[in-house]
Every structure is written in C-alpha cells, then in structure tokens.
Design a protein around this motif. Sequence first.
Motif, PDB file in Angstrom:
ATOM      1  N   VAL A 103      38.253  35.917  32.222  1.00 37.47           N
ATOM      2  CA  VAL A 103      37.826  37.225  32.265  1.00 37.47           C
ATOM      3  C   VAL A 103      38.085  38.056  33.529  1.00 37.47           C
ATOM      4  CG1 VAL A 103      35.853  38.840  31.663  1.00 37.47           C
ATOM      5  CG2 VAL A 103      36.369  36.437  30.347  1.00 37.47           C
ATOM      6  N   ASP A 104      37.459  37.402  34.748  1.00 39.58           N
ATOM      7  CA  ASP A 104      37.556  38.283  35.808  1.00 39.58           C
ATOM      8  C   ASP A 104      39.028  38.465  36.142  1.00 39.58           C
ATOM      9  OD1 ASP A 104      34.928  38.100  36.328  1.00 39.58           O
ATOM     10  OD2 ASP A 104      35.105  36.262  37.656  1.00 39.58           O
ATOM     11  N   ARG A 105      40.059  37.620  35.972  1.00 40.34           N
ATOM     12  CA  ARG A 105      41.511  38.013  36.176  1.00 40.34           C
ATOM     13  C   ARG A 105      41.842  39.201  35.382  1.00 40.34           C
ATOM     14  NH1 ARG A 105      41.928  32.981  36.547  1.00 40.34           N
ATOM     15  NH2 ARG A 105      42.594  32.149  34.472  1.00 40.34           N
ATOM     16  N   ILE A 106      41.670  39.260  34.095  1.00 36.71           N
ATOM     17  CA  ILE A 106      41.935  40.396  33.438  1.00 36.71           C
ATOM     18  C   ILE A 106      41.382  41.508  33.753  1.00 36.71           C
ATOM     19  CG2 ILE A 106      41.869  41.002  30.817  1.00 36.71           C
ATOM     20  CD1 ILE A 106      41.823  38.316  29.887  1.00 36.71           C
ATOM     21  N   LEU A 107      40.128  41.542  34.030  1.00 39.53           N
ATOM     22  CA  LEU A 107      39.198  42.750  34.697  1.00 39.53           C
ATOM     23  C   LEU A 107      39.939  43.267  36.007  1.00 39.53           C
ATOM     24  CD1 LEU A 107      35.487  42.356  34.186  1.00 39.53           C
ATOM     25  CD2 LEU A 107      37.160  43.449  32.882  1.00 39.53           C
ATOM     26  N   SER A 108      40.578  42.419  36.689  1.00 36.82           N
ATOM     27  CA  SER A 108      41.126  42.891  38.098  1.00 36.82           C
ATOM     28  C   SER A 108      42.633  43.194  37.806  1.00 36.82           C
ATOM     29  CB  SER A 108      40.957  41.759  39.113  1.00 36.82           C
ATOM     30  OG  SER A 108      41.635  40.533  38.826  1.00 36.82           O
ATOM     31  N   VAL A 109      43.299  42.865  36.661  1.00 34.48           N
ATOM     32  CA  VAL A 109      44.672  43.250  36.845  1.00 34.48           C
ATOM     33  C   VAL A 109      44.908  44.669  36.468  1.00 34.48           C
ATOM     34  CG1 VAL A 109      46.650  43.059  35.138  1.00 34.48           C
ATOM     35  CG2 VAL A 109      45.763  40.799  36.178  1.00 34.48           C
ATOM     36  N   GLY A 110      45.984  44.986  36.914  1.00 35.90           N
ATOM     37  CA  GLY A 110      46.562  46.426  36.603  1.00 35.90           C
ATOM     38  C   GLY A 110      46.584  47.655  37.526  1.00 35.90           C
TER      39      GLY A 110
ATOM     40  N   GLN B  37      48.842  35.673  28.913  1.00 37.18           N
ATOM     41  CA  GLN B  37      49.637  35.732  30.200  1.00 37.18           C
ATOM     42  C   GLN B  37      48.691  35.896  31.571  1.00 37.18           C
ATOM     43  OE1 GLN B  37      53.184  36.730  29.876  1.00 37.18           O
ATOM     44  NE2 GLN B  37      53.803  37.117  31.883  1.00 37.18           N
ATOM     45  N   VAL B  38      47.805  36.912  31.445  1.00 40.24           N
ATOM     46  CA  VAL B  38      47.033  37.206  32.592  1.00 40.24           C
ATOM     47  C   VAL B  38      45.988  36.303  32.640  1.00 40.24           C
ATOM     48  CG1 VAL B  38      45.476  38.726  33.651  1.00 40.24           C
ATOM     49  CG2 VAL B  38      47.530  39.467  32.598  1.00 40.24           C
TER      50      VAL B  38
END
Lengths: 110, 110
Positions: A103-110, B37-38
């Motif tokens: 979840v943290d990775r998803i929150l910090s991507v983009g 993916q993320v």
Amino acid sequence: MGRKNADLLQGTLDLIVLRSLAIQPMHGWQIAHHIQQVSEDVFRVNQGSLYPALQRLVRKGWIRAEWKVTENNRRARYYDLTAAGQRRLGKEAANWRLVSGAVDRILSVG
Amino acid sequence: MGRKNADLLQGTLDLIVLRSLAIQPMHGWQIAHHIQQVSEDVFRVNQGSLYPALQRLVRKGWIRAEWKVTENNRRARYYDLTAAGQRRLGKEAANWRLVSGAVDRILSVG
DNA sequence: TTCGTTCCTCTAGATTGTCTAGAGAAGTGG
DNA sequence: CCACTTCTCTAGACAATCTAGAGGAACGAA
C-alpha cells in the motif's frame, strides 16, 4: 449510514489481539484497553467486535481461555497464546508487513 | 473455506484505486494492471472486486467515467478523479497512515 | 440499605466490502 | 474461421465488523 472515523481494517483485529496476548495473558477488557492505549487512541475496540473475535480465535486453536479473578476481585476470562497461535501471529505479522508495504508503495508512486 | 494469500485489506481498495487515478485517468483493466505492478504482485485485483468498487466510487462522486477507445483500439471506460475524489483521497491516505502507524506500534510493543 | 459507577462478559442482527465464478462483446493474428 | 487477448460486468456467497443492546457482580458513597 457511513462508517465512523478510525475503524479497524478488516482482518487486522486478529493480528493485534494475538500480538497483545504475546506480551502476557489478558482478559477481554484488558486487551481492549491495551490496544487503545498503545495505538494512542486510534483504535477503540468494540466489544461487539472483540468478543466474537476472541471466540473465533479460541475455535481456531490460536488462543486458550481460562476463568480467573482479576486484581480488582472480579471474574474475567483470561486468554493466552497457544503454540499454534504463536505461529499464526508470525504469519499474520509477516503478511501485514507485506501488505502495508505494498500500500505504501502505491501511495508513493506517481 | 479460509481466505487466500495476500488478499486486500477491506477498505484499502478505494484508497489504492483513487491513488492510481491521481496519476492519470485509467480504465479498469489498466488500474488492475497498475496496482499489481506497483505492489510488486502482492495485490492481484479481482475484477469482481474492482468493478463494483468503481461503480461505488462513481456513485459517491469521487470519480467520473467516460467511454473511450484505448491504444489497442478497444472500447474501455476511463475513470478520473473529481475534485471531491481528490479530497477523499487525501483523507483516506491520512487515515491509512494513522491506522498503519497504530498497527505498527502494536506490533513493536512488548 | 440503596444507588450509581466501574469492571467485565456476551449476543442477535444488520451492514458491507470482497471473493467466487461465472458471462460476454469486440478486435487481432494465424 | 478460430483462438487469444483485451475489457467490462453481474449475481450470489461469505465473513468480519458494527450497532445496540442485556446483564452480573464488586465497590464506595449516601
């Protein structure tokens, strides 16, 4: 209609209950108090959530129940971890780290 | 009987979908692909979970849907964040940090 | 003694989000 | 024409949590 404020994420209750009991055996009220305290008031464990959860954990063999008397001279059901519960706690904790990391990775991507 | 491996924590799907759409408008299939993916394959978003979730988010006014054609020349429903969705994302992300921090504290105490 | 408060357990029923397990349409390449 | 991929969608089951209660027993104060 909607959900309140900082409800539990479904599936984390077992984890935090098991983790609490890994410190020492506790009764229900004590578990709720401990969780509220350590979470710094983020979690206020519902009794209507906690007791069914405890029954579930007993049924699965992860914790064991025993009637005792508290320091305040009251009847209370004390729970403690079984060996299976220890193992389960390990797995759930690992899974939590996996999931929360994702979840943290998803929150910090983009 | 039990749940599979690394299922979603109930309540996080909205968050990660909103966060995905904050990067750019995407269609359902693309959202699922992005999340998988993320998250490094931790989450494999079920279509049976995703589409009802997208409808829910539209209904609440947090995302907006529009039929378009993909790069592969296929019809697809593109979703993007509304202003309300932006705000909601902020709240949900803050709540996630609160909750996951609380769980982490409970895991590390004792 | 009675009364209010705290401690402590417990339950029924509703809610709701996710999963299972499908279906199906339309474009592409062989 | 057929298999495959892309893409959307739904019904029904499931399971954990929440709401909203009930109730017993100890204690201190009035």
